[in-house]
Scaffold this active site. Structure first.
Site, PDB file in Angstrom:
ATOM      1  N   GLU A   2       0.662  -1.287  -0.069  1.00  0.00           N
ATOM      2  CA  GLU A   2      -0.084   0.093  -0.034  1.00  0.00           C
ATOM      3  C   GLU A   2       0.789   1.326  -0.194  1.00  0.00           C
ATOM      4  O   GLU A   2       0.866   2.095   0.939  1.00  0.00           O
ATOM      5  CB  GLU A   2      -0.913  -0.088   1.316  1.00  0.00           C
ATOM      6  CG  GLU A   2      -1.815  -1.180   1.283  1.00  0.00           C
ATOM      7  CD  GLU A   2      -2.977  -1.323   2.361  1.00  0.00           C
ATOM      8  OE1 GLU A   2      -2.836  -0.184   3.204  1.00  0.00           O
ATOM      9  OE2 GLU A   2      -3.752  -1.959   2.281  1.00  0.00           O
ATOM     10  N   GLU A  31      -5.276  -8.345   0.807  1.00  0.00           N
ATOM     11  CA  GLU A  31      -5.800  -8.142   2.042  1.00  0.00           C
ATOM     12  C   GLU A  31      -7.383  -7.918   1.952  1.00  0.00           C
ATOM     13  O   GLU A  31      -7.761  -7.131   1.024  1.00  0.00           O
ATOM     14  CB  GLU A  31      -5.205  -6.873   2.717  1.00  0.00           C
ATOM     15  CG  GLU A  31      -4.036  -7.220   3.422  1.00  0.00           C
ATOM     16  CD  GLU A  31      -3.466  -5.599   4.066  1.00  0.00           C
ATOM     17  OE1 GLU A  31      -4.372  -4.808   4.586  1.00  0.00           O
ATOM     18  OE2 GLU A  31      -2.248  -5.551   3.990  1.00  0.00           O
TER      19      GLU A  31
HETATM   20  O1  IFM Z   1      -3.884  -3.078   9.271  1.00  0.00           O
HETATM   21  C1  IFM Z   1      -4.226  -2.495   7.818  1.00  0.00           C
HETATM   22  C2  IFM Z   1      -2.957  -3.262   7.010  1.00  0.00           C
HETATM   23  O2  IFM Z   1      -1.596  -2.919   7.827  1.00  0.00           O
HETATM   24  C3  IFM Z   1      -2.846  -2.590   5.946  1.00  0.00           C
HETATM   25  N1  IFM Z   1      -4.019  -2.643   5.087  1.00  0.00           N
HETATM   26  C4  IFM Z   1      -5.369  -2.070   6.167  1.00  0.00           C
HETATM   27  C5  IFM Z   1      -5.127  -2.741   7.291  1.00  0.00           C
HETATM   28  C6  IFM Z   1      -6.634  -2.436   8.097  1.00  0.00           C
HETATM   29  O3  IFM Z   1      -6.427  -0.975   8.371  1.00  0.00           O
END
Ligand code: IFM
Length: 483
Positions: free
Chosen positions: A182, A388
């Protein structure tokens, strides 16, 4: 086609299918990140990171929480590997703490740091779980930030050397290398909005950070390729914005968000160019002169898989000058929107229709389907992986010690259904990592938000598999979406 729509959401279709069969070989995994789970921030030669500094700065993180202990995964990793085995995970996505490997970000390598990740990777392989290693999940060595952080080019140089070290150390065993997690968050939240470490509020630095992160990605892929002795796959993970326009200048607002949030990364990484509309939109802020000859070719590297992080959607409109909401708020800074300095345009983020998770994020599984289909249309030859997806809810431990979490289970079922629908439409989706394996340090929210499919008691550090974890284990073992 971009990942935008001007149609207001009609409310989620059901997305509560059961019995769906995922393709053979589909990867079911779960993910964590170093600073969020490891703890042991002073052990075995680890240097300080920007998140150590930021979390110790009063007012930056809820309750003054830090990652000092987190889930104590640094000491409990074997127990956590056993949990992964129990859940039947096919892959584990973790991140490597750069400051454990190179305590000052550059120069001296800390063998004890490498040894920790070598033990972890070997332990995964012994249990038949594929290691998916991310080099950078936001824990920049503090010394590099002191020299300018991602706003300066030398940080990309340092990242390339770190990638060389990791490729040589673990490139014979890691299944998939992911360069960055990200970069949108690192650049815009870290250097623009300031809600993440290092907490700077500098729009030009945020855009310079976008470019230096892109450059770091491309250089790292090349470095990993030249030093990895095995045959790993190469990837990057982006958090895409599914932007819906509604109201005033709806299509233009959605296009702007798509350019800044999505195509600022996919453009150089997957096409070898920054989009012309992004350069035009940001012209009042910067001329992008930090992009040097040869950079775009370096960034544009073939990827075996593109990592997709998805949680919810955004709805936006746009105003010339101050938005009506800002007028009502008495022109409070950034009251109802986001403006570029020197520009009269304000993008306003509108309230989303619910339901919501404990983060206040709207639950919109159709957004995941839309995103995967859109990415497939934009980059037809590019395999995708959901790296994710998951949800925070306020879990309550039952009298018998179990953790019933029907809302998280329902969220996951709906999003797996969405992913399956995308596959049915021809999307080459290779797998799915649930965020997160463990409740952990949720950045600015500290330990207040729980995303785990395994509960962590932060007093005793005891782990308990939640109902969603048991449900996921059935999915991972059978490849069939359980009821
Ligand atoms: O916890 C975070 C992660 O580190 C990166 N993506 C989003 C998740 C939830 O906010």
């Amino acid at each position: 086609m971009s990942i935008t729509t001007t149609t207001a959401t009609q409310g989620s279709p059901d997305y509560r299918d059961a019995g769906l069969v995922f393709p053979p070989g589909f990867t079911f995994g779960s993910a964590t990140a170093a600073y969020q789970v490891e703890g042991a921030v002073h052990e075995d030669g680890r240097g300080p990171s920007i998140w150590d500094t930021f979390s110790r700065t009063p007012g930056k993180v809820w309750n003054g929480d830090t990652g000092d202990i987190a889930c104590d995964h640094y000491h409990r990793w074997e127990n956590d590997l056993e949990l992964m085995s129990e859940l039947g995970l096919g892959a584990y996505r973790f991140s490597i703490a750069w400051p454990r490997i190179m305590p000052t970000g550059n120069g001296q390598v800390n063998q004890k740091g490498i040894d920790f990740y070598a033990r972890l990777v070997d332990g995964l392989l012994e249990r038949g779980i594929r290691p998916v290693a991310t080099l950078y999940h936001w824990d920049l060595p503090q010394t590099l930030e002191d020299s300018g952080g991602w706003a300066v080019r030398s940080t990309a140089d340092a990242f390339e050397r770190y990638a060389e070290v990791m490729g040589a150390a673990l490139g014979d065993r890691v299944h998939t290398w992911t360069t960055l997690n990200e970069p949108w968050c690192s650049a815009y939240l870290g250097y623009g909005q300031g809600g993440h470490a290092p907490g700077r509020h500098e729009p030009v630095s945020a855009l310079a950070a976008v470019h230096h992160l892109n450059l770091a990605h491309g250089r790292a892929v090349q470095a990993l390729r030249s030093t990895s002795a095995g045959d790993p796959q190469y990837s990057v993970t982006l958090n895409f914005h599914v932007a819906r326009g509604r109201g005033n200048r709806a299509a233009e607002a959605a296009r702007r968000v798509d350019a800044l949030a999505n195509r600022a990364f996919t453009g150089p990484m997957l096409r070898g160019e920054y989009p012309a509309d992004l350069l035009a939109d940001t012209a009042p802020v910067t001329d992008w002169s930090f992009v040097k000859d040869g950079d775009l070719a370096a960034i544009h590297q073939p990827l075996d898989v593109l990592g997709v992080n998805y949680y919810s959607t955004v709805t936006v409109q746009m105003w010339d000058g101050v938005s009506p909401k800002q007028q009502n708020d008495g022109h409070k800074a950034a009251g109802g929107g986001t403006a570029w300095p020197g520009s009269h345009d304000v993008v306003e983020f509108l309230e989303q229709p619910g339901p919501y998770t404990a983060m206040g994020w709207n639950i919109a599984p159709e957004g995941l389907e839309e995103l995967l289909v859109s990415l497939h249309e934009q980059f037809p030859a590019q395999p995708l992986m959901v790296t994710e997806n998951g949800a925070a809810f306020d879990d309550v431990v039952a009298a018998d010690g179990s953790v019933p979490d029907p809302e998280r289970l329902d969220y996951l079922r709906r999003h797996f259904t969405a992913a399956h629908r995308a596959i049915q439409q021809g999307v080459d989706l290779r797998g799915y990592f649930v965020w997160s394996l463990l409740d952990n340090f949720e950045w600015g929210y500290g330990y207040a938000k729980r995303f785990g499919i395994v509960r962590v008691d932060f007093d005793t550090l005891e782990r308990t598999v939640k109902d969603s974890g048991r449900w996921y284990a059935r999915l991972a073992r059978t490849g069939v979406l359980p009821a």
